[in-house]
Write an enzyme that holds these catalytic residues in place. Structure first.
Site, short mmCIF file in Angstrom:
data_model
loop_
_atom_site.label_atom_id
_atom_site.label_comp_id
_atom_site.label_asym_id
_atom_site.label_seq_id
_atom_site.Cartn_x
_atom_site.Cartn_y
_atom_site.Cartn_z
N GLY A 154 20.80 17.45 48.52
CA GLY A 154 20.62 18.64 47.70
C GLY A 154 19.69 17.91 46.62
O GLY A 154 20.22 17.27 45.54
N ASP A 194 12.55 20.49 48.39
CA ASP A 194 12.93 19.66 47.81
C ASP A 194 11.25 19.23 46.72
O ASP A 194 12.18 18.56 46.12
CB ASP A 194 13.31 19.15 48.96
CG ASP A 194 14.80 19.07 49.52
OD1 ASP A 194 14.89 20.24 50.07
OD2 ASP A 194 15.58 18.12 48.85
O1 MRU Z 1 18.85 16.80 53.23
P1 MRU Z 1 19.83 18.05 52.50
O2 MRU Z 1 20.92 18.12 52.81
O3 MRU Z 1 19.65 16.97 50.95
O4 MRU Z 1 18.29 19.17 52.06
C1 MRU Z 1 19.09 19.76 50.81
C2 MRU Z 1 17.37 20.82 51.01
O5 MRU Z 1 16.55 20.98 51.75
C3 MRU Z 1 18.16 21.58 50.01
O6 MRU Z 1 17.75 23.52 50.23
C4 MRU Z 1 17.68 21.75 48.49
O7 MRU Z 1 17.80 20.50 48.05
C5 MRU Z 1 17.30 22.29 47.73
S1 MRU Z 1 19.72 22.20 47.01
C6 MRU Z 1 18.62 23.47 45.38
#
Ligand code: MRU
Length: 349
Positions: free
Chosen positions: A47, A236
């Site tokens: 995240g 992200d």
């Molecule tokens: O691959 P991840 O689990 O790190 O991806 C996370 C996401 O895409 C979330 O939606 C994003 O980081 C926002 S978290 C507040």
């Protein structure tokens, strides 16, 4: 506080091991930058905002044992910063948090290396605290948009686990809960790593919020059934024109939302904005190991030798986004104008 994700004590960073959820709650301890890098890359912590917070602590752990003068210290600080920033490429929070700490250290005239180290730790703790305050502000602004009883769909996990404890997209749902509004929450399972099924459902359940998990390929039918009034997801990296990278599958939802005339929101802190890039075309998209698809459930689900494609994120064009829910308020199109407020706040800090 919906979830506890981090603890920094006695020069060690403790991370809730998100790979093991929802079955077991265990913690991974990191005592150096290499372990933090490993934890980010292997998604013990994940995240974008949570990765940023972990990166800040990782920077401190990387220089805590360093001995030498100010000049050598700054060189080492840069080396550790570049190393940590290379752990995952798409989320910009990691870069934003680390670059901000390095820039502040460089501005300090201090020559005592021990006090510079202490300052790095203070800055990491500050980034941690601020992320929590920012998420709560996002939750408050978001809660004003949603009405009691509405159906909401979310993707991946943009909750307490993905931040310092409160969440962005789920922060909005927690914000509604605090205001006494009950939502009918649906969570996409989120293939291949199942952040929706494993993590979002886990933390919502812990907070006493009922959620229904669907497989990703059920979203279109769910929208047509009329059960979804709004969609809210995290981000992200957000380019200056509003194009937004988020977990793979977000773009699918945005297109479906447009067809079904459902407002599609991005809930994100200012640390997820990248004003240096003009559009989503410049966002690097992480590609992860094919085994996440072929061997994801402890068994082979694809015949041996068959190729797979595994991008971790996609980019949703800004035209599909109804608004960004940020700590500076709800920003609506045209984004070139509404982002100015956020940008001004960032320049002042
Ligand atoms: O691959 P991840 O689990 O790190 O991806 C996370 C996401 O895409 C979330 O939606 C994003 O980081 C926002 S978290 C507040």
């Amino acid at each position: 506080m919906p979830v506890r994700t981090f603890e920094f004590k006695d020069h060690r960073l403790k991370l809730l091991d998100q790979r093991k959820l929802p079955c077991v709650e265990t913690w991974v301890e990191c005592g150096n930058a290499r372990k933090v890098y490993w934890a980010i890359q292997n998604m013990v912590v994940r995240g974008a905002p949570a990765i940023g917070v972990a990166g800040g602590y990782g920077l401190y752990l990387g220089i805590a044992a360093w001995r030498g003068d100010r000049k050598c210290f700054l060189k080492e600080l840069h080396r550790v910063a570049e190393y940590l920033k290379s752990s995952r490429p798409t989320g910009v929070n990691l870069r934003n948090v680390i670059d901000a700490i390095v820039a502040r250290i460089e501005k300090k005239k201090e020559t005592d290396v021990n006090s510079l180290k202490r300052f790095v730790l203070e800055e990491a703790r500050k980034a941690h605290r601020e992320d929590d305050q920012i998420c709560r502000a996002i939750g408050r602004y978001g809660a004003k948009l949603f009405k009691n009883g509405e159906g909401v769909l979310t993707h991946c996990n943009a909750g307490g686990l993905a931040t310092s404890g409160y969440g962005t997209a789920l922060g909005v749902i927690y914000g509604c809960q605090e205001k006494g509004k009950t939502l009918d929450v649906y969570a996409d399972e989120t293939r291949p790593l199942l952040q929706g099924a494993r993590l979002t459902a886990w933390e919502l359940k812990k907070s006493g919020i009922k959620a229904t998990v669907i497989c990703d390929n059920m979203a279109a039918s769910l929208m047509r059934s009329g059960k979804i009034d709004r969609i809210v997801v995290g981000a992200d990296r957000i380019a200056a024109n509003g194009d937004t990278a988020n977990k793979i599958g977000t773009y699918n939802l945005a297109v479906l939302a447009r067809v079904h005339k459902i407002p599609f929101y991005i809930a994100a802190p200012s640390t997820t904005f990248d004003f240096k890039i003009t559009s989503g075309k410049q966002i690097p998209i992480e590609e992860r190991h094919g085994e996440e698809i072929t061997d994801g459930f402890g068994r082979k689900t694809v015949p041996l030798g068959v190729k797979v494609w595994n991008p971790a994120f996609d980019v949703t064009p800004h035209a599909y986004i109804a608004a960004f829910i940020t700590e500076a308020g709800v920003l609506r199109p045209p984004f070139s104008r509404s982002f100015k407020k956020l940008k001004a706040g960032l320049e002042m800090s």
